[in-house]
Design an enzyme around this catalytic site. Structure first.
Site, mmCIF file in Angstrom:
data_model
loop_
_atom_site.group_PDB
_atom_site.id
_atom_site.type_symbol
_atom_site.label_atom_id
_atom_site.label_comp_id
_atom_site.label_asym_id
_atom_site.label_seq_id
_atom_site.Cartn_x
_atom_site.Cartn_y
_atom_site.Cartn_z
ATOM 1 N N HIS A 59 9.050 -9.076 0.707
ATOM 2 C CA HIS A 59 8.932 -7.904 -0.169
ATOM 3 C C HIS A 59 9.620 -8.188 -1.502
ATOM 4 O O HIS A 59 10.723 -8.763 -1.524
ATOM 5 C CB HIS A 59 9.666 -6.700 0.429
ATOM 6 N N GLN A 91 10.587 -5.236 11.173
ATOM 7 C CA GLN A 91 9.268 -5.764 10.827
ATOM 8 C C GLN A 91 8.184 -4.932 11.501
ATOM 9 O O GLN A 91 8.204 -4.752 12.717
ATOM 10 C CB GLN A 91 9.146 -7.234 11.253
ATOM 11 N N ILE A 121 0.825 -1.218 0.000
ATOM 12 C CA ILE A 121 0.000 0.000 0.000
ATOM 13 C C ILE A 121 0.859 1.269 0.000
ATOM 14 O O ILE A 121 0.405 2.335 -0.411
ATOM 15 C CB ILE A 121 -0.961 -0.010 1.227
ATOM 16 N N HIS A 136 6.142 -11.683 5.763
ATOM 17 C CA HIS A 136 5.913 -11.335 4.358
ATOM 18 C C HIS A 136 7.234 -11.094 3.658
ATOM 19 O O HIS A 136 8.176 -10.568 4.239
ATOM 20 C CB HIS A 136 5.018 -10.096 4.241
HETATM 21 P P1 5GP Z 1 7.579 -4.536 7.182
HETATM 22 O O1 5GP Z 1 8.165 -3.236 7.669
HETATM 23 O O2 5GP Z 1 6.730 -5.200 8.240
HETATM 24 O O3 5GP Z 1 8.599 -5.459 6.570
HETATM 25 O O4 5GP Z 1 6.632 -4.142 5.968
HETATM 26 C C1 5GP Z 1 5.259 -3.968 6.088
HETATM 27 C C2 5GP Z 1 4.766 -3.498 4.738
HETATM 28 O O5 5GP Z 1 3.366 -3.682 4.696
HETATM 29 C C3 5GP Z 1 5.054 -2.021 4.473
HETATM 30 O O6 5GP Z 1 5.805 -1.884 3.269
HETATM 31 C C4 5GP Z 1 3.667 -1.395 4.376
HETATM 32 O O7 5GP Z 1 3.597 -0.388 3.399
HETATM 33 C C5 5GP Z 1 2.787 -2.579 4.034
HETATM 34 N N1 5GP Z 1 1.428 -2.470 4.540
HETATM 35 C C6 5GP Z 1 1.069 -2.125 5.798
HETATM 36 N N2 5GP Z 1 -0.278 -2.141 5.914
HETATM 37 C C7 5GP Z 1 -0.771 -2.518 4.703
HETATM 38 C C8 5GP Z 1 -2.090 -2.713 4.211
HETATM 39 O O8 5GP Z 1 -3.090 -2.536 4.903
HETATM 40 N N3 5GP Z 1 -2.208 -3.094 2.914
HETATM 41 C C9 5GP Z 1 -1.113 -3.295 2.119
HETATM 42 N N4 5GP Z 1 -1.359 -3.656 0.843
HETATM 43 N N5 5GP Z 1 0.142 -3.123 2.548
HETATM 44 C C10 5GP Z 1 0.323 -2.735 3.830
#
Ligand code: 5GP
Ligand code: ZN
Length: 160
Positions: free
Chosen positions: A122, A114, A50, A120
């Site tokens: 990327h 995280q 997003i 997840h």
């Molecule tokens: P992290 O920092 O946990 O590795 O990455 C989390 C990712 O999830 C971020 O890049 C953020 O933009 C994405 N994200 C967070 N909330 C949502 C959501 O509600 N929908 C989508 N599509 N992505 C999300």
């Protein structure tokens, strides 16, 4: 907090699936929150991030809720990586999404950055001059023998 749901395993059988009703990615899996879905199958879901770092930035997640890769079954984790490989090829083949390289990135634990506690992978499309920077500074300079000693420590801690 997570709970077990019973779901149809696709082959007609019921399989246990971990889910967390407060998790945004579990809500996306359940169709209770919106997402731009790229691909889905029995065990994974891929959708657009997003808040993309570059155009085409997407995430591959297991359908099951797991905060860490530590608890994801090996077959599911390897499937996530294979889907990542497949979608990396799709990004490179896309005529519209500029992809000359791709960063595959997984933050395991808040100390590693995280933010969403549903593991997840990327995929971030890259090209020269895209403006995206990974700022990594070396925090430790190993002395003589340090790397060998550390290799032994990790080897000793590794389970079968
Ligand atoms: P992290 O920092 O946990 O590795 O990455 C989390 C990712 O999830 C971020 O890049 C953020 O933009 C994405 N994200 C967070 N909330 C949502 C959501 O509600 N929908 C989508 N599509 N992505 C999300
Ligand atoms: Zn979840």
């Amino acid at each position: 907090m997570s709970r077990q749901l019973r779901r149809n395993g696709g082959d007609g059988s019921l399989a246990d699936m971990n889910t967390d009703p407060s998790c945004i990615f579990c809500k996306i899996v359940a169709g209770e929150a919106p997402a731009a879905i790229v691909a889905e199958d029995e065990v994974t879901l891929a959708f657009m991030d997003i808040n993309p770092l570059t155009p085409g930035h997407l995430l591959v997640i297991p359908r099951e809720h797991h905060e860490s890769i530590a608890t994801i079954r090996g077959s599911v984790l390897s499937h996530m990586v294979l889907i990542g490989q497949w979608l990396a090829a799709a990004l490179r083949a896309s005529p519209e999404i500029r992809t000359e390289g791709i960063n595959l990135y997984l933050a395991d634990g808040s100390a590693a950055g995280q933010e969403v506690p549903h593991s997840h992978l990327h995929l971030v499309p890259r090209w020269p001059g895209d403006g995206f920077r990974i700022r990594a500074e070396r925090t430790w300079s190993p002395g003589p023998g340090d790397l060998e000693e550390m290799a032994a420590q990790i080897r000793d801690a590794a389970t079968d």
